[in-house]
Write an enzyme that holds these catalytic residues in place. Structure first.
Site, PDB file in Angstrom:
ATOM      1  N   ALA A   1      37.640  34.429  42.282  1.00  0.00           N
ATOM      2  CA  ALA A   1      37.648  34.574  40.822  1.00  0.00           C
ATOM      3  C   ALA A   1      38.109  35.961  40.385  1.00  0.00           C
ATOM      4  CB  ALA A   1      36.251  34.301  40.271  1.00  0.00           C
ATOM      5  N   GLU A   2      37.758  36.974  41.154  1.00  0.00           N
ATOM      6  CA  GLU A   2      38.060  38.341  40.748  1.00  0.00           C
ATOM      7  C   GLU A   2      39.509  38.730  41.003  1.00  0.00           C
ATOM      8  OE1 GLU A   2      36.319  40.531  39.178  1.00  0.00           O
ATOM      9  OE2 GLU A   2      34.290  39.731  39.237  1.00  0.00           O
TER      10      GLU A   2
END
Length: 206
Positions: free
Chosen positions: A96-97
């Protein structure tokens, strides 16, 4: 002062704020506070100065090659074991990051696979945030720290994204659309990687 229709995203400088589906307008108040909102100039108090406009972006599904997705599995497993964090969760946060890009840098300066802010990296003793192993160990250590501070996964992920103070202030996930989307996305990815890792363990045990 209450701003009509404003999302309420008043955050301290240095908090990573990925954009959401709407445009995100960044303002500075008279007292120096930073306001992130989806409301344009005409709908925000005149005392706020517009700093920037970020075009909308959403957590759209991204197809990743297995080589890119799994290249750090050994490092993830080692860090997860060192700090008592579930490997699938670490992998989901990385996905996600940064989409597994060890050179990723956000617009506010968060760096590397787990998007560590420079001050956080120093606190975690990560000398080079672009070193994959160092970044993963630092970010996993931070997740372990948050797990000791909060009782639910939702709170841990919200704190990773929006800061401990905001989670305490609102008694859970803050009412920030970006943070709410982030928590949902990481939880979905975690389930995906739980299944993947379970299948890999089953194959290895045959």
């Amino acid at each position: 002062m209450k701003l009509p229709g404003v999302c309420g995203l008043v955050l301290a400088l240095g908090v990573s704020m990925p954009a959401i589906a709407e445009n995100i307008y960044t303002y500075r108040g008279d007292g120096g506070e930073i306001l992130f909102t989806d409301k344009p100039r005409a709908k925000v108090d005149a005392s706020y100065t517009l700093l920037s406009v970020r075009k909308g972006w959403n957590y759209t599904p991204t197809t990743l090659s297995a080589a890119r997705r799994d290249r750090y599995d050994t490092v993830i497993a080692r860090a997860a074991d060192d700090f008592g964090v579930e490997p699938a969760l670490v992998k989901a946060v990385i996905h996600a990051e940064s989409l597994f890009d060890r050179t990723a840098v956000s617009r506010v300066g968060a760096q590397g696979l787990m998007q560590l802010m420079p001050r956080t990296a120093r606190y975690l003793e990560v000398a080079d945030p672009f070193d994959a192993s160092a970044n993963i160990h630092g970010g996993t250590r931070f997740l372990a720290y948050l797990q000791n501070k909060f009782s639910t996964l939702d709170q841990v992920l919200a704190a990773y994204n929006a800061g401990e103070g905001n989670v305490r202030r609102y008694g859970g996930i803050p009412p920030f659309p970006e943070t709410q989307a982030y928590v949902k996305k990481v939880k979905q990815l975690r389930l995906r990687y739980q299944l993947q890792l379970a299948k890999e363990d089953a194959v290895a045990s045959r």
